[in-house]
Design a protein around this motif. Structure first.
Motif, PDB file in Angstrom:
ATOM      1  N   THR A  84      52.306  24.546   5.492  1.00 26.46           N
ATOM      2  CA  THR A  84      51.931  25.753   4.770  1.00 26.46           C
ATOM      3  C   THR A  84      50.608  26.322   5.279  1.00 26.46           C
ATOM      4  OG1 THR A  84      50.754  24.484   3.065  1.00 26.46           O
ATOM      5  CG2 THR A  84      53.095  24.913   2.688  1.00 26.46           C
ATOM      6  N   THR A 138      56.552  24.869  -2.530  1.00 28.65           N
ATOM      7  CA  THR A 138      55.320  24.175  -2.140  1.00 28.65           C
ATOM      8  C   THR A 138      54.663  23.457  -3.309  1.00 28.65           C
ATOM      9  OG1 THR A 138      53.996  26.181  -2.493  1.00 28.65           O
ATOM     10  CG2 THR A 138      54.891  25.832  -0.284  1.00 28.65           C
ATOM     11  N   HIS A 143      49.854  28.507  -0.212  1.00 30.35           N
ATOM     12  CA  HIS A 143      50.687  28.680   0.976  1.00 30.35           C
ATOM     13  C   HIS A 143      50.361  29.919   1.793  1.00 30.35           C
ATOM     14  CE1 HIS A 143      52.646  31.567  -1.662  1.00 30.35           C
ATOM     15  NE2 HIS A 143      52.897  30.584  -2.526  1.00 30.35           N
TER      16      HIS A 143
END
Length: 319
Positions: A84, A138, A143
């Motif tokens: 990410t 996530t 992210h």
């Protein structure tokens, strides 16, 4: 353990059939006498902890700042990894990390646009998602509107590294927890002709996006095997005819002086902070060291592995 026949090279001779077998007991006695300090890849004294280099620009499965998007205790080791953050994703794609999907919220950032282009060039599926879905993927991590899904690595079996050659060169790692150190070791293994790398299944770094990036793409050509019990795997290598040498500050010989390195050979590398574990060190036929005349007390595990593998490759080239 059932022995497997190697293709095209015949069986690797048993350890007792090799010319160096008689030296094994004296080598192990010397090793036992020399182990007076903490086993490391450097010299005596207190050792710094293994490198934990970090930074926003590195390829990582963690959110910027080092917090993992999914706690390790809740994440399967064989589950797909998510890289990410704009810098981390674009650097992972530049390093040819094997992505399976690129999740993007928008393409307003230059790094995101480059990531989209790199993913398109490598035929990685591009999926446009909203913030709620990316937050869920996530686990609420930061992210920055982009995430790269990395496929789980398919590990080889330790026995596979013995196949296809009568004089295998294998690198085993013990206690390496930083994926970038593992990637650097794999890169050196590729540079100096090793048949593969063995990593422990537990309490050690595995093949992640960080390892892919540090290996500079060489993970695509160097197999990595995972051992449920590293000491037991090393014993099986010895039974197959390999000489097992562990890097240790108190080693009884310099790694460049090992004549047996031209035979089936396993080099075991420990972490900079803790060195080799006791059981692993006791399993080795000999502990060897890298002589140092400078002021540094120890070497990073990746650097130590590179130097040792160069010495092994040099001796093999002379033969």
């Amino acid at each position: 353990m059932t022995k497997r026949r190697k293709k095209g090279s015949g069986n690797t001779p048993k350890a007792e059939d090799r010319h160096w077998y008689g030296k094994r007991q004296s080598a192990r006695n010397a090793k036992s006498a020399s182990r007076t300090g903490n086993p490391t890849t450097g010299r005596g004294g207190k050792r710094p902890a293994e490198s934990r280099a970090s930074g926003e620009g590195g390829a990582s499965a963690a959110r910027p700042g080092g917090r993992a998007p999914v706690p390790a205790s809740r994440r399967s080791p064989d589950a797909p990894e998510l890289v990410t953050g704009r810098n981390a994703v674009v650097e992972a794609l530049r390093a040819a990390v094997p992505g399976t999907a690129l999740y993007v919220m928008s393409d307003t950032d230059e790094r995101v646009r480059e990531s989209i282009q790199l993913a398109s060039d490598r035929r990685i599926p591009l999926l446009e998602v909203g913030k709620p879905e990316l937050d869920r993927l996530t686990d609420g991590g930061v992210h920055q509107g982009i995430a790269l899904q990395v496929r789980p690595y398919r590990y080889a079996h330790p026995d596979d590294l013995l196949r296809g050659t009568s004089t295998p060169l294998i690198v085993a790692v013990d206690g390496i927890t930083d994926p970038r150190n593992l990637g650097a070791i794999i890169r050196s293994a590729a540079a100096f002709g090793a048949n593969g790398v063995v990593v422990p299944e537990r309490r050690a770094a595995g093949v992640t996006a960080g390892a892919w990036k540090a290996s500079a793409g060489t993970l695509a050509s160097v197999p990595v095997a995972r051992a449920t019990n590293l000491a037991r795997t090393l014993k099986s290598y010895r039974q197959a005819g390999c000489f097992v040498a562990g890097l240790d500050a108190g080693g009884g010989a310099a790694v460049g002086d090992l004549e047996v390195a031209v035979d089936p050979f396993v080099l075991v590398v420990g972490s900079e902070g803790k060195g080799l574990g006791r059981l692993v060190a006791d399993t080795c036929d000999m502990l060897v060291t890298i002589p140092m005349s400078g002021r540094a007390e120890s070497l990073n595990a990746g650097v130590a592995a590179g130097i040792a593998l160069y010495e092994v490759a040099r001796r093999r080239a002379v033969k």
